[in-house]
Design a protein around this motif. Structure first.
Motif, PDB file in Angstrom:
ATOM      1  N   ALA A  16       1.262  -1.820   0.190  1.00 24.74           N
ATOM      2  CA  ALA A  16      -0.080   0.010  -0.210  1.00 24.74           C
ATOM      3  C   ALA A  16       0.864   1.146  -0.021  1.00 24.74           C
ATOM      4  CB  ALA A  16      -1.224  -0.020   1.012  1.00 24.74           C
ATOM      5  N   PHE A  17       1.822   1.218   1.335  1.00 29.13           N
ATOM      6  CA  PHE A  17       3.112   2.781   0.943  1.00 29.13           C
ATOM      7  C   PHE A  17       3.953   2.199  -0.425  1.00 29.13           C
ATOM      8  CE2 PHE A  17       0.769   2.890   4.327  1.00 29.13           C
ATOM      9  CZ  PHE A  17       1.257   4.329   5.348  1.00 29.13           C
ATOM     10  N   ARG A  18       3.737   1.581  -1.557  1.00 32.30           N
ATOM     11  CA  ARG A  18       5.034   1.755  -1.742  1.00 32.30           C
ATOM     12  C   ARG A  18       3.719   2.492  -3.636  1.00 32.30           C
ATOM     13  NH1 ARG A  18      10.128   0.508  -1.604  1.00 32.30           N
ATOM     14  NH2 ARG A  18      10.534  -0.782   0.102  1.00 32.30           N
ATOM     15  N   HIS A  19       2.621   2.048  -3.417  1.00 32.26           N
ATOM     16  CA  HIS A  19       2.234   2.256  -3.989  1.00 32.26           C
ATOM     17  C   HIS A  19       1.315   4.090  -4.114  1.00 32.26           C
ATOM     18  CE1 HIS A  19      -1.782   2.199  -7.067  1.00 32.26           C
ATOM     19  NE2 HIS A  19      -2.784   2.682  -6.200  1.00 32.26           N
ATOM     20  N   TYR A  20       0.970   4.628  -3.060  1.00 31.36           N
ATOM     21  CA  TYR A  20       0.941   5.880  -2.448  1.00 31.36           C
ATOM     22  C   TYR A  20       1.786   6.326  -2.442  1.00 31.36           C
ATOM     23  CZ  TYR A  20      -2.881   3.259   0.249  1.00 31.36           C
ATOM     24  OH  TYR A  20      -4.306   2.741   1.023  1.00 31.36           O
ATOM     25  N   ALA A  21       3.720   5.924  -2.325  1.00 25.03           N
ATOM     26  CA  ALA A  21       4.543   6.888  -3.186  1.00 25.03           C
ATOM     27  C   ALA A  21       4.452   7.100  -4.067  1.00 25.03           C
ATOM     28  CB  ALA A  21       5.682   5.950  -1.805  1.00 25.03           C
ATOM     29  N   GLU A  22       4.158   6.170  -4.866  1.00 28.45           N
ATOM     30  CA  GLU A  22       4.118   6.447  -6.530  1.00 28.45           C
ATOM     31  C   GLU A  22       3.633   7.431  -6.438  1.00 28.45           C
ATOM     32  OE1 GLU A  22       3.626   3.745 -10.787  1.00 28.45           O
ATOM     33  OE2 GLU A  22       4.354   2.768  -8.226  1.00 28.45           O
TER      34      GLU A  22
END
Length: 138
Positions: A16-22
């Motif tokens: 989730a957080f890698r997606h949000y960061a991207e």
């Protein structure tokens, strides 16, 4: 004083957080696993790779999170809270709504309201509720 939202996941915090960061053009300066933390030596092996703490920074704002630990009991999902993003352009509102909402469930389509040029809500594929707000008509 700073006030930050903290999200708890059921094993998919890192995804989730890698997606949000991207999507949000953010940075993840902290991403720590249970295996990195003292006192977690006896944790089941399948949980040691889960996230004990993550920090996302976007334009001077912070969103934090972790995976639920066995000490917290049964994970019951996220309830009663939304992350609100206020953006400056309709194009950015549409981009973020589409990217973060992909695979989730729209609860209010992105549309003009009496207070905003565009506003919409959705639950993303990770179970997080979001509100996208664009008050400018650009």
């Amino acid at each position: 004083m700073l006030m930050n939202a903290y999200l708890t996941f059921n094993g998919n915090c890192e995804e989730a957080f890698r997606h949000y960061a991207e999507v949000l053009n953010g940075k993840l300066p902290a991403l720590m696993r249970f295996s990195d933390a003292p006192g977690c030596e006896d944790m089941p092996a399948e949980l040691k790779n889960h996230i004990i703490h993550v920090r996302l920074e976007v334009d001077g704002h912070v969103l934090m999170g972790s995976d639920a630990s066995p000490q917290c009991g049964t994970y019951e999902g996220m309830k009663g809270c939304s992350i609100t993003l206020n953006v400056d352009t309709k194009a950015e509102a549409r981009r973020i709504f589409e990217a973060l909402g992909k695979g989730g469930k729209v609860t209010m389509p992105l549309e003009k309201t009496f207070w905003a040029a565009l506003f919409g809500t959705f639950e993303d594929r990770f179970g997080v509720a979001w509100m996208i707000n664009c008050e400018k008509d650009a």
